[in-house]
Motif scaffolding. Structure first.
Motif, PDB file in Angstrom:
ATOM      1  N   ASP A   5      28.613 139.267  39.656  1.00 46.33           N
ATOM      2  CA  ASP A   5      29.954 138.705  39.464  1.00 46.33           C
ATOM      3  C   ASP A   5      30.610 139.242  38.196  1.00 46.33           C
ATOM      4  O   ASP A   5      31.802 139.566  38.191  1.00 46.33           O
ATOM      5  CB  ASP A   5      29.906 137.179  39.410  1.00 46.33           C
ATOM      6  CG  ASP A   5      29.653 136.541  40.768  1.00 46.33           C
ATOM      7  OD1 ASP A   5      29.686 137.245  41.805  1.00 46.33           O
ATOM      8  OD2 ASP A   5      29.416 135.310  40.790  1.00 46.33           O
ATOM      9  N   ALA A   6      29.838 139.340  37.121  1.00 46.44           N
ATOM     10  CA  ALA A   6      30.388 139.865  35.867  1.00 46.44           C
ATOM     11  C   ALA A   6      30.821 141.321  36.034  1.00 46.44           C
ATOM     12  O   ALA A   6      31.891 141.715  35.549  1.00 46.44           O
ATOM     13  CB  ALA A   6      29.357 139.734  34.741  1.00 46.44           C
ATOM     14  N   VAL A   7      30.022 142.116  36.726  1.00 47.92           N
ATOM     15  CA  VAL A   7      30.381 143.521  36.959  1.00 47.92           C
ATOM     16  C   VAL A   7      31.643 143.606  37.809  1.00 47.92           C
ATOM     17  O   VAL A   7      32.583 144.349  37.485  1.00 47.92           O
ATOM     18  CB  VAL A   7      29.215 144.294  37.619  1.00 47.92           C
ATOM     19  CG1 VAL A   7      29.659 145.686  38.073  1.00 47.92           C
ATOM     20  CG2 VAL A   7      28.034 144.399  36.663  1.00 47.92           C
ATOM     21  N   ARG A   8      31.718 142.820  38.871  1.00 49.18           N
ATOM     22  CA  ARG A   8      32.908 142.836  39.733  1.00 49.18           C
ATOM     23  C   ARG A   8      34.154 142.427  38.942  1.00 49.18           C
ATOM     24  O   ARG A   8      35.193 143.062  39.046  1.00 49.18           O
ATOM     25  CB  ARG A   8      32.734 141.929  40.941  1.00 49.18           C
ATOM     26  CG  ARG A   8      33.994 141.920  41.835  1.00 49.18           C
ATOM     27  CD  ARG A   8      33.833 141.074  43.075  1.00 49.18           C
ATOM     28  NE  ARG A   8      32.919 141.646  44.030  1.00 49.18           N
ATOM     29  CZ  ARG A   8      33.210 142.667  44.846  1.00 49.18           C
ATOM     30  NH1 ARG A   8      34.387 143.229  44.804  1.00 49.18           N
ATOM     31  NH2 ARG A   8      32.309 143.121  45.684  1.00 49.18           N
ATOM     32  N   GLU A   9      34.051 141.375  38.138  1.00 53.51           N
ATOM     33  CA  GLU A   9      35.198 140.937  37.332  1.00 53.51           C
ATOM     34  C   GLU A   9      35.629 142.036  36.360  1.00 53.51           C
ATOM     35  O   GLU A   9      36.823 142.259  36.164  1.00 53.51           O
ATOM     36  CB  GLU A   9      34.850 139.659  36.576  1.00 53.51           C
ATOM     37  CG  GLU A   9      34.738 138.439  37.470  1.00 53.51           C
ATOM     38  CD  GLU A   9      34.178 137.227  36.732  1.00 53.51           C
ATOM     39  OE1 GLU A   9      33.993 137.291  35.499  1.00 53.51           O
ATOM     40  OE2 GLU A   9      33.927 136.224  37.416  1.00 53.51           O
ATOM     41  N   HIS A  10      34.654 142.699  35.757  1.00 53.34           N
ATOM     42  CA  HIS A  10      34.946 143.795  34.830  1.00 53.34           C
ATOM     43  C   HIS A  10      35.701 144.924  35.541  1.00 53.34           C
ATOM     44  O   HIS A  10      36.708 145.424  35.036  1.00 53.34           O
ATOM     45  CB  HIS A  10      33.626 144.308  34.233  1.00 53.34           C
ATOM     46  CG  HIS A  10      33.753 145.575  33.469  1.00 53.34           C
ATOM     47  ND1 HIS A  10      34.353 145.645  32.238  1.00 53.34           N
ATOM     48  CD2 HIS A  10      33.372 146.831  33.774  1.00 53.34           C
ATOM     49  CE1 HIS A  10      34.324 146.897  31.814  1.00 53.34           C
ATOM     50  NE2 HIS A  10      33.726 147.636  32.726  1.00 53.34           N
ATOM     51  N   VAL A  11      35.226 145.307  36.716  1.00 55.51           N
ATOM     52  CA  VAL A  11      35.851 146.407  37.454  1.00 55.51           C
ATOM     53  C   VAL A  11      37.220 145.986  37.985  1.00 55.51           C
ATOM     54  O   VAL A  11      38.172 146.784  37.955  1.00 55.51           O
ATOM     55  CB  VAL A  11      34.924 146.910  38.586  1.00 55.51           C
ATOM     56  CG1 VAL A  11      35.598 147.976  39.423  1.00 55.51           C
ATOM     57  CG2 VAL A  11      33.630 147.434  37.997  1.00 55.51           C
ATOM     58  N   GLN A  12      37.347 144.764  38.443  1.00 56.81           N
ATOM     59  CA  GLN A  12      38.653 144.268  38.899  1.00 56.81           C
ATOM     60  C   GLN A  12      39.659 144.320  37.749  1.00 56.81           C
ATOM     61  O   GLN A  12      40.770 144.828  37.911  1.00 56.81           O
ATOM     62  CB  GLN A  12      38.545 142.825  39.427  1.00 56.81           C
ATOM     63  CG  GLN A  12      37.872 142.696  40.754  1.00 56.81           C
ATOM     64  CD  GLN A  12      38.800 143.010  41.925  1.00 56.81           C
ATOM     65  OE1 GLN A  12      39.919 143.473  41.787  1.00 56.81           O
ATOM     66  NE2 GLN A  12      38.295 142.764  43.117  1.00 56.81           N
ATOM     67  N   PHE A  13      39.265 143.789  36.597  1.00 54.47           N
ATOM     68  CA  PHE A  13      40.146 143.784  35.434  1.00 54.47           C
ATOM     69  C   PHE A  13      40.526 145.208  35.041  1.00 54.47           C
ATOM     70  O   PHE A  13      41.705 145.534  34.877  1.00 54.47           O
ATOM     71  CB  PHE A  13      39.462 143.064  34.263  1.00 54.47           C
ATOM     72  CG  PHE A  13      40.245 143.139  32.985  1.00 54.47           C
ATOM     73  CD1 PHE A  13      41.359 142.335  32.787  1.00 54.47           C
ATOM     74  CD2 PHE A  13      39.878 144.026  31.990  1.00 54.47           C
ATOM     75  CE1 PHE A  13      42.090 142.407  31.602  1.00 54.47           C
ATOM     76  CE2 PHE A  13      40.606 144.113  30.804  1.00 54.47           C
ATOM     77  CZ  PHE A  13      41.708 143.295  30.613  1.00 54.47           C
ATOM     78  N   GLY A  14      39.519 146.062  34.883  1.00 53.56           N
ATOM     79  CA  GLY A  14      39.769 147.436  34.465  1.00 53.56           C
ATOM     80  C   GLY A  14      40.640 148.202  35.434  1.00 53.56           C
ATOM     81  O   GLY A  14      41.489 149.000  35.035  1.00 53.56           O
ATOM     82  N   SER A  15      40.461 147.954  36.730  1.00 58.23           N
ATOM     83  CA  SER A  15      41.268 148.671  37.724  1.00 58.23           C
ATOM     84  C   SER A  15      42.729 148.231  37.667  1.00 58.23           C
ATOM     85  O   SER A  15      43.630 149.042  37.890  1.00 58.23           O
ATOM     86  CB  SER A  15      40.690 148.492  39.133  1.00 58.23           C
ATOM     87  OG  SER A  15      40.803 147.154  39.575  1.00 58.23           O
ATOM     88  N   HIS A  16      42.971 146.977  37.333  1.00 61.65           N
ATOM     89  CA  HIS A  16      44.358 146.506  37.167  1.00 61.65           C
ATOM     90  C   HIS A  16      44.992 147.136  35.924  1.00 61.65           C
ATOM     91  O   HIS A  16      46.157 147.547  35.957  1.00 61.65           O
ATOM     92  CB  HIS A  16      44.415 144.982  37.095  1.00 61.65           C
ATOM     93  CG  HIS A  16      44.310 144.320  38.434  1.00 61.65           C
ATOM     94  ND1 HIS A  16      45.323 144.348  39.361  1.00 61.65           N
ATOM     95  CD2 HIS A  16      43.300 143.618  39.000  1.00 61.65           C
ATOM     96  CE1 HIS A  16      44.949 143.686  40.446  1.00 61.65           C
ATOM     97  NE2 HIS A  16      43.712 143.249  40.259  1.00 61.65           N
TER      98      HIS A  16
END
Length: 153
Positions: free
Chosen positions: A107-118
């Motif tokens: 979940d932390a990795v997904r949140e990081h990638v979601q944030f960074g991609s935005h």
């Protein structure tokens, strides 16, 4: 509590993840316009960025600086489809690279990638510096997925 960096297996685990992801991105028809050819230091730079974000060494900031990542994304005109495909392929690579599969880490990795991609998408459309996302340093991600919170016990 162990950092995300240590939990991922440090540089070795993150490098493996970025290698798998980068190979996928280079071969993907949706991302191909963003990754038209292999760049010799891209995996290293991705590894350094993720490592620093997850509590590892600050090599990305010291050796490249955050302005580098802004410049890389500037004018790419990333679409929502490409942003989402990036996230999907990254999570596929996460699974294939053999990183820990526990839900809090994933979940932390997904949140990081979601944030960074935005952030990357916004910066890719910025016509002026005022249009850029206000982030100007590598975010320090943690278990909660919020760089403003302390890691969960």
């Amino acid at each position: 509590m162990t950092s995300l960096y240590a939990h991922a297996g440090g540089d070795e685990g993150l490098h493996r993840l970025e290698e798998v992801f980068y190979a996928k991105a280079l071969a993907d028809p949706v991302l191909k316009p963003l990754f038209p050819q292999a760049m010799p230091h891209h995996v290293r730079n991705l590894t350094w960025f993720t490592a620093e974000s997850f509590g590892g060494p600050d090599r990305f900031t010291r050796d490249l600086g955050f302005k580098h990542i802004i410049n890389v994304h500037r004018h790419l005109q990333i679409t929502e489809e490409q942003r989402q495909r990036f996230v999907d392929l990254y999570m596929e690579a996460f699974d294939e690279a053999g990183l820990p599969t526990d839900v809090p880490f994933r979940d932390a990795v997904r949140e990081h990638v979601q944030f960074g991609s935005h952030v990357a998408m916004q910066n890719s459309h910025a016509e002026t510096d005022a249009d850029l996302h206000p982030l100007r340093e590598v975010p320090h991600w943690n278990w909660a997925g919020d760089d403003q919170q302390e890691p969960a016990p």
